[in-house]
Design an enzyme around this catalytic site. Structure first.
Site, mmCIF file in Angstrom:
data_model
loop_
_atom_site.group_PDB
_atom_site.id
_atom_site.type_symbol
_atom_site.label_atom_id
_atom_site.label_comp_id
_atom_site.label_asym_id
_atom_site.label_seq_id
_atom_site.Cartn_x
_atom_site.Cartn_y
_atom_site.Cartn_z
ATOM 1 C CG ASN A 150 -9.539 -2.035 0.945
ATOM 2 O OD1 ASN A 150 -8.917 -2.959 0.892
ATOM 3 N ND2 ASN A 150 -9.742 -0.821 2.217
ATOM 4 C CD GLU A 151 -10.558 -3.091 5.943
ATOM 5 O OE1 GLU A 151 -10.240 -1.918 5.994
ATOM 6 O OE2 GLU A 151 -9.705 -3.901 5.937
ATOM 7 C CD GLN B 31 0.220 -2.843 3.647
ATOM 8 O OE1 GLN B 31 1.303 -1.961 2.734
ATOM 9 N NE2 GLN B 31 -0.905 -2.465 3.977
ATOM 10 C CD GLU C 269 -2.669 0.830 2.362
ATOM 11 O OE1 GLU C 269 -2.722 0.297 3.620
ATOM 12 O OE2 GLU C 269 -4.049 1.756 2.685
ATOM 13 C CD GLU D 202 -6.369 -4.981 3.820
ATOM 14 O OE1 GLU D 202 -6.264 -4.347 5.297
ATOM 15 O OE2 GLU D 202 -6.037 -3.908 2.698
ATOM 16 C CE1 TYR E 134 -3.072 -6.528 8.414
ATOM 17 C CE2 TYR E 134 -6.397 -5.874 8.577
ATOM 18 C CZ TYR E 134 -4.253 -6.231 8.328
ATOM 19 O OH TYR E 134 -4.283 -4.820 6.260
HETATM 20 O O1 AHR Z 1 -3.034 -2.823 5.934
HETATM 21 C C1 AHR Z 1 -3.407 -1.769 6.627
HETATM 22 C C2 AHR Z 1 -4.692 -2.095 6.913
HETATM 23 O O2 AHR Z 1 -5.705 -2.611 7.260
HETATM 24 C C3 AHR Z 1 -5.480 -0.924 5.084
HETATM 25 O O3 AHR Z 1 -5.079 -0.484 4.675
HETATM 26 C C4 AHR Z 1 -6.974 -1.155 5.549
HETATM 27 O O4 AHR Z 1 -7.513 -1.595 4.584
HETATM 28 C C5 AHR Z 1 -6.701 -2.047 6.372
HETATM 29 O O5 AHR Z 1 -7.514 -1.425 7.227
#
Ligand code: AHR
Length: 529
Positions: free
Chosen positions: A199-200, A382, A53, A333, A267
């Site tokens: 995204n999201e 990332q 990103e 992600e 995550y």
């Molecule tokens: O990876 C960091 C952020 O986490 C990304 O920009 C977003 O899509 C997620 O919330």
């Protein structure tokens, strides 16, 4: 290790001497059955994708330093990072975000650099001069040998902006946009492997309801035209974490425009609440096991989404309109998210990476292999300097993380055929947590080898593993090992080899029986030929 009557156990790669962790008594034997005689789905190489990103030093400094930099570079892209990623065989890179994607207007990043737009990047409140734009991104993926995943802007963009971008990148006829691309130095079309709409969208991408986004997705996807064949995977933005399923459910029920895949983000945090984050180093054993327990939830989340998707596909097949294509689940992600490194810009999401992250990576890759028929792409968050990174840089310095080494060990799984695995393993317990001690997956590579990925989650006890491989009759086993002598062992610019790969000699094969002794907190990849 050599045993009388057992075939030789060779080590394919000469690396460095392994650190010897202090070991408690080995735990109960883990029994594994691998069905090499019942191959499953192919493991799409895109499962090994990366997410880069426009965030912190993930791109600027980490990948792109500019042509005038004293850091050795090719057209502004740093040579050391390119070489490391090329060696990793990165198959796909997602760009430009993330949350950033819904602020990004691609026209700001094309044409002469001194005429490009300058904006504030919300990640860390820094200015972005757009020196790294569409052409630089494709130069990057082409230099490392990867395909491109482009995330279009839905939050502050329009279908026309997204459609124009796709035409600019992939068009072949002499349209105004194609002429502009050529004038900017690129004659041949770029190849877009994945094109995502938003995204999201439940959060940073617009705080939408799933019903509203489903309509928007259909509207956007309707207008994405390209002469590229096969065309890019058209990807809808999905659920916030594996535990939420409303976006998957609503999107599956409202597919009107082409929809090849739906994303899901998950995550690994300490939880249960979003702000509950551990430190990347200096954590306790509670932090170790809690993180591993949290990451293993990925399995149940994928299972739940897979079931929803299967049910919707069955319903669609039974409808008068007839069956619709199988939709893939893209985990675009995932990874560990810790507190930022002290002294860093908190918006840059910089964190160290330890042997704990290596085990998180291996455990997740093993889970993805299990769902190979549904999970056809993932991108760890990332690639460089951000969250669970492969590589950390500081000016001209670069270091490979334990997570990088796991991706390196697991390269043979790309495009291999998954093999069903069952496992009976001991439990590793600490405090109120308990997790299975061993994680495993297996596959058959295109050149016929059986590859087995194993992780021992216990930081104290080694794990004796006995595996029966149905359909195998002997062979030579070779392997690689990643382990360490402390739970937060990590590589630094001063000590870049603290956690490194070594040849593994702890496996023996006789007929179809494999005996392995996994050191505590370790990742092992074996190949049988
Ligand atoms: O990876 C960091 C952020 O986490 C990304 O920009 C977003 O899509 C997620 O919330």
């Amino acid at each position: 290790m050599k045993r009388p009557g057992w075939s030789c156990v060779g080590a394919a790669l000469i690396m460095f001497a392994a650190a010897a962790p202090a070991q408690a008594a080995p735990s109960m034997q883990t029994s594994v059955t691998i069905r090499a005689d019942r191959p499953g789905a192919a493991i799409n190489k895109y499962v090994y994708g990366q997410f880069s990103e426009m965030l912190g030093t993930g791109i600027y400094g980490g990948i792109y330093v500019g042509e005038d930099s004293r850091i050795p570079n090719t057209r502004g892209l740093r040579n050391d990072v390119i070489a490391a990623l090329k060696d990793l065989k990165v198959p796909l890179v997602r760009w430009p975000g993330g949350c950033f994607a819904d602020y990004y207007h691609w026209r700001d990043g094309i044409g002469p650099k001194d005429k490009r737009g300058v904006q504030i990047n919300g990640w860390g409140d820094v200015t972005d001069n757009n020196a790294f734009g569409t052409h630089e991104f494709f130069d990057f993926v082409e230099q490392i040998g990867a395909d491109a995943y482009i995330n279009a802007n839905v939050g502050t963009g329009t279908p026309k902006e997204a459609a124009d971008w796709l035409e600019y990148m992939t068009g072949t006829q002499d349209t105004t946009l194609v002429k502009e691309r050529k004038a900017n130095g690129r004659d041949a079309p770029f190849k877009v492997a994945v094109f995502a709409m938003g995204n999201e969208t439940w959060g940073c991408g617009g705080n939408m309801r799933p019903e509203y986004y489903a309509d928007l997705y259909n509207r956007f996807a309707t207008f994405m035209r390209t002469p590229q064949r096969p065309g890019p995977v058209l990807l809808a933005s999905g659920d916030r974490s594996g535990s939420a399923t409303d976006f998957t459910t609503v999107l599956m029920a409202n597919r009107r425009a082409p929809m090849d895949a739906i994303s899901m983000h998950y995550y690994t945090i300490l939880g249960p609440q979003w702000p509950d984050k551990d430190t990347a180093t200096g954590f306790s054993e509670a932090g170790w096991i809690n993180t591993l327990a949290s990451t293993l939830k990925m399995d149940g989340y994928i299972k739940k989404h897979d079931a929803i998707m299967t049910a919707a596909e069955r319903k669609a097949a039974a409808s008068p309109e007839g069956p619709k294509k199988k939709v893939a689940l893209y985990i675009d992600e995932w990874g560990t998210w810790y507190k930022p490194e002290p002294g860093s810009n908190p918006g840059f999401l910089v964190q160290q990476n330890t042997i704990r992250d290596a085990i998180v990576a291996a455990a997740n890759l093993n889970i993805f292999h299990k769902y190979a028929d549904r999970v056809q792409m993932t991108s760890i968050a990332q690639t460089i300097n951000v969250l669970q990174a492969m590589i950390l840089t500081d000016g001209p310095k670069m270091v490979l993380t334990p997570t990088y080494h796991v991706y390196h060990m697991y390269r043979p799984f790309q495009d291999a055929t998954s093999l069903p695995v069952s496992i009976k393993t001991a439990t590793y317990k600490y405090g109120k947590w308990s997790v299975p001690q061993v994680s495993v997956s297996a596959a058959r590579t295109k050149d016929g080898a059986i590859v087995i990925g194993l992780a021992n989650l216990d930081p104290h006890r080694s794990a004796p593993v006995s595996a029966a491989i149905a359909g195998l009759d002997g062979g030579q086993v070779t392997g690689e090992l990643l382990t360490a002598d402390a739970m937060d062992a990590h590589n630094t610019f001063d000590n870049p080899e603290a956690v490194h790969l070594v040849a593994f000699d702890g496996a023996a094969l006789k007929g179809n029986r494999l005996a392995v002794k996994l050191p505590p907190m370790s990742v092992v990849v074996l190949q049988i030929r």
